[in-house]
Motif scaffolding. Structure first.
Motif, PDB file in Angstrom:
ATOM      1  N   ALA A 189      -1.935 -16.668  16.393  1.00 36.42           N
ATOM      2  CA  ALA A 189      -0.908 -15.242  15.464  1.00 36.42           C
ATOM      3  C   ALA A 189      -1.744 -13.924  15.828  1.00 36.42           C
ATOM      4  O   ALA A 189      -1.498 -12.813  16.261  1.00 36.42           O
ATOM      5  CB  ALA A 189      -0.445 -15.319  14.746  1.00 36.42           C
ATOM      6  N   LEU A 190      -2.227 -13.861  15.133  1.00 35.79           N
ATOM      7  CA  LEU A 190      -2.889 -12.421  14.446  1.00 35.79           C
ATOM      8  C   LEU A 190      -4.498 -12.277  15.868  1.00 35.79           C
ATOM      9  O   LEU A 190      -4.296 -10.762  16.647  1.00 35.79           O
ATOM     10  CB  LEU A 190      -4.384 -13.467  13.461  1.00 35.79           C
ATOM     11  N   ALA A 191      -4.652 -12.938  16.724  1.00 39.24           N
ATOM     12  CA  ALA A 191      -5.635 -12.127  18.543  1.00 39.24           C
ATOM     13  C   ALA A 191      -4.416 -11.602  19.341  1.00 39.24           C
ATOM     14  O   ALA A 191      -4.217 -10.857  19.608  1.00 39.24           O
ATOM     15  CB  ALA A 191      -6.000 -13.701  19.291  1.00 39.24           C
ATOM     16  N   SER A 192      -2.661 -12.360  19.064  1.00 38.76           N
ATOM     17  CA  SER A 192      -1.835 -11.181  20.166  1.00 38.76           C
ATOM     18  C   SER A 192      -1.218 -10.227  19.098  1.00 38.76           C
ATOM     19  O   SER A 192      -0.681  -9.009  19.085  1.00 38.76           O
ATOM     20  CB  SER A 192      -1.236 -12.312  19.970  1.00 38.76           C
ATOM     21  N   ALA A 193      -1.238 -10.474  17.642  1.00 43.74           N
ATOM     22  CA  ALA A 193      -0.630  -9.202  16.887  1.00 43.74           C
ATOM     23  C   ALA A 193      -2.094  -7.576  17.090  1.00 43.74           C
ATOM     24  O   ALA A 193      -0.990  -6.641  16.498  1.00 43.74           O
ATOM     25  CB  ALA A 193      -0.084  -9.972  15.609  1.00 43.74           C
ATOM     26  N   VAL A 194      -3.024  -8.095  16.702  1.00 38.04           N
ATOM     27  CA  VAL A 194      -3.619  -7.133  16.682  1.00 38.04           C
ATOM     28  C   VAL A 194      -4.275  -6.830  17.567  1.00 38.04           C
ATOM     29  O   VAL A 194      -5.466  -6.896  18.251  1.00 38.04           O
ATOM     30  CB  VAL A 194      -5.061  -7.068  15.467  1.00 38.04           C
ATOM     31  N   PRO A 195      -3.569  -5.840  17.992  1.00 42.07           N
ATOM     32  CA  PRO A 195      -3.997  -5.170  19.274  1.00 42.07           C
ATOM     33  C   PRO A 195      -5.790  -4.396  20.406  1.00 42.07           C
ATOM     34  O   PRO A 195      -6.313  -4.655  21.544  1.00 42.07           O
ATOM     35  CB  PRO A 195      -3.246  -3.739  20.208  1.00 42.07           C
ATOM     36  N   ASP A 196      -5.718  -3.675  18.670  1.00 36.32           N
ATOM     37  CA  ASP A 196      -7.883  -3.401  19.375  1.00 36.32           C
ATOM     38  C   ASP A 196      -8.718  -3.643  18.563  1.00 36.32           C
ATOM     39  O   ASP A 196      -8.544  -3.378  17.383  1.00 36.32           O
ATOM     40  CB  ASP A 196      -7.481  -1.278  18.770  1.00 36.32           C
ATOM     41  N   PRO A 197      -9.621  -3.953  18.774  1.00 36.75           N
ATOM     42  CA  PRO A 197     -10.682  -3.969  18.097  1.00 36.75           C
ATOM     43  C   PRO A 197     -11.619  -3.008  17.656  1.00 36.75           C
ATOM     44  O   PRO A 197     -11.927  -2.133  18.033  1.00 36.75           O
ATOM     45  CB  PRO A 197     -12.085  -4.964  18.883  1.00 36.75           C
ATOM     46  N   THR A 198     -12.387  -3.587  16.342  1.00 33.61           N
ATOM     47  CA  THR A 198     -12.883  -2.326  15.955  1.00 33.61           C
ATOM     48  C   THR A 198     -14.304  -3.009  15.185  1.00 33.61           C
ATOM     49  O   THR A 198     -14.515  -4.078  15.663  1.00 33.61           O
ATOM     50  CB  THR A 198     -12.330  -0.959  14.247  1.00 33.61           C
ATOM     51  N   ILE A 199     -15.854  -1.718  14.343  1.00 31.26           N
ATOM     52  CA  ILE A 199     -16.078  -2.499  14.206  1.00 31.26           C
ATOM     53  C   ILE A 199     -16.291  -3.099  12.373  1.00 31.26           C
ATOM     54  O   ILE A 199     -15.643  -2.776  11.759  1.00 31.26           O
ATOM     55  CB  ILE A 199     -18.183  -1.840  13.530  1.00 31.26           C
ATOM     56  N   VAL A 200     -16.579  -4.277  12.756  1.00 32.61           N
ATOM     57  CA  VAL A 200     -16.307  -4.907  11.435  1.00 32.61           C
ATOM     58  C   VAL A 200     -17.630  -5.245  10.703  1.00 32.61           C
ATOM     59  O   VAL A 200     -18.854  -6.096  11.216  1.00 32.61           O
ATOM     60  CB  VAL A 200     -15.490  -6.100  11.585  1.00 32.61           C
ATOM     61  N   HIS A 201     -17.584  -5.483   9.387  1.00 28.36           N
ATOM     62  CA  HIS A 201     -18.362  -5.548   8.068  1.00 28.36           C
ATOM     63  C   HIS A 201     -18.871  -7.220   8.600  1.00 28.36           C
ATOM     64  O   HIS A 201     -19.809  -7.786   8.928  1.00 28.36           O
ATOM     65  CB  HIS A 201     -18.032  -5.422   6.830  1.00 28.36           C
ATOM     66  N   GLY A 202     -17.709  -7.425   8.075  1.00 27.25           N
ATOM     67  CA  GLY A 202     -17.761  -9.141   8.630  1.00 27.25           C
ATOM     68  C   GLY A 202     -17.900 -10.613   7.066  1.00 27.25           C
ATOM     69  O   GLY A 202     -17.282 -11.328   6.971  1.00 27.25           O
ATOM     70  N   ASP A 203     -18.171  -9.760   6.158  1.00 28.77           N
ATOM     71  CA  ASP A 203     -18.741 -10.443   4.756  1.00 28.77           C
ATOM     72  C   ASP A 203     -18.278  -9.791   3.874  1.00 28.77           C
ATOM     73  O   ASP A 203     -18.895  -8.946   3.086  1.00 28.77           O
ATOM     74  CB  ASP A 203     -19.793 -10.478   4.490  1.00 28.77           C
ATOM     75  N   LEU A 204     -16.710  -8.942   3.520  1.00 26.55           N
ATOM     76  CA  LEU A 204     -16.455  -7.764   2.876  1.00 26.55           C
ATOM     77  C   LEU A 204     -16.389  -7.933   1.483  1.00 26.55           C
ATOM     78  O   LEU A 204     -14.738  -8.464   1.824  1.00 26.55           O
ATOM     79  CB  LEU A 204     -15.523  -6.925   3.972  1.00 26.55           C
TER      80      LEU A 204
END
Length: 342
Positions: A189-204
């Motif tokens: 659901a989230l993979a289809s909903a969020v169109p564009d990747p960005t830089i992420v911290h990963g453990d914020l």
């Protein structure tokens, strides 16, 4: 704390992969051990302090296992990518890679130290999370920082896949199939909903956020970072962990002060409250996730899916087995449909 290193000013020699012990002696800085973990991904954290100013100048992350060394090297790579992509002002909130030194045949990472006080120090105060204004401010400053991070260009790299369901399957052989399927549904659901990747911290989470003068002055511990991933992951992680400990000062069975409707009980009761309860904190929690989704180009209606995904992801990815198991059990309580049982 210093964020821009001048080797001539603090007497730190250039790094050329020499042994850690030699580097520490040559630095003329005092060494303070600030943390040591015991999990399979174990590391020792050192701060190198300028004796004339009594301020930390460098941080050294020393791996003690092969798994930990791989994590430390992954952190170096993401820090170098983020620094290259970030604006000069934003780069001041990111540890700058100085280099690597050797410790027992493994490479330890040396970075600049960042100024500020951990948000965890304020969070731990008994009255902090009872105050809607203080909590709102915490969420607002982290949101501004995350927005600036995610505005940095990512290039043409493919987005990292959402794979919590597969990781859960491998980690918990006793997990019911319905639970794996629910995690897979959230991933999809989230993979289809969020169109564009960005830089992420990963453990914020608040323990990795440093604050000075009421603003985020630094964010540390980038091992789980990615230069191209779903940007809503950072918001979900921050909101989840912030909610997780709301009842930490409350005895079991008693109402949590400042949070009408929240009573300390099962582990994770405050997360259940954030997702399904009513009051000022659930409103802050949900609105924070809604805004993160909107910034990512997704419908804010996915906030509940995003919140559940944070529980599944921690169960799948955290280094600590007991913490992972607790999250698996929490996911079972929060994500099951009426016909589903553990």
């Amino acid at each position: 704390m210093t964020t821009t290193l001048d080797h001539r000013m603090v007497g730190v020699p250039a790094i050329d992969e020499q042994p850690l012990s030699e580097y520490l002696r040559a630095s003329n800085l005092r060494t303070v051990v600030i943390g040591a973990s015991k999990d399979p991904n174990a590391k020792v954290m050192l701060l190198l302090v300028d004796p004339s100013t009594r301020q930390p100048v460098l941080a050294v992350k020393v791996p003690t296992t092969d798994v930990a060394e791989a994590a430390v090297q992954a952190e170096r790579e993401i820090l170098e990518r983020v620094t290259a992509a970030a604006s000069p002002d934003f780069a001041l909130t990111i540890p700058q890679v100085v280099g690597s030194v050797d410790h027992d045949g493994r490479r330890a990472l040396v970075t600049t130290a960042l100024r500020g006080r951990s948000m965890a120090a304020a969070y731990a105060l008994p009255r902090h999370t009872r105050s809607a204004s203080r909590v709102t401010h915490d969420f607002e400053v982290v949101e501004r920082w995350a927005d600036a991070l995610q505005s940095a260009p990512v290039g043409d790299a493919p987005a990292a896949a959402r794979d919590s369901s597969e990781l859960l399957r491998r980690r918990f052989l006793d997990a019911p199939e319905w639970m794996i399927e629910r995690a897979a549904e959230l991933d999809a659901a989230l993979a289809s909903a969020v169109p564009d990747p960005t830089i992420v911290h990963g453990d914020l989470w608040f323990g990795n956020v440093l604050v000075s003068d009421g603003q985020v002055s630094g964010v540390v511990d980038w091992e789980a970072g990615s230069h191209a991933a779903d940007p809503t992951r950072d918001a979900a992680r921050f909101a989840h962990v912030y909610a997780l400990y709301l009842d930490r000062h409350t005895r079991p069975g008693r109402a949590a002060a400042g949070h009408a409707g929240l009573s300390a009980g099962e582990w994770g009761a405050a997360v259940d409250f954030a997702l399904n309860g009513a009051g000022w904190f659930p409103t802050i929690f949900r609105d924070f996730l809604r805004r993160a989704l909107e910034r990512a180009g997704a419908s804010p209606d996915h906030w509940h899916t995003l919140a559940l995904s944070a529980v599944a992801e921690l169960a799948a990815r955290t280094d600590h087995d007991d913490f992972a198991r607790l999250h698996l059990e929490l996911f079972a309580r929060l994500a099951c449909r009426p016909s589903e049982r553990i």
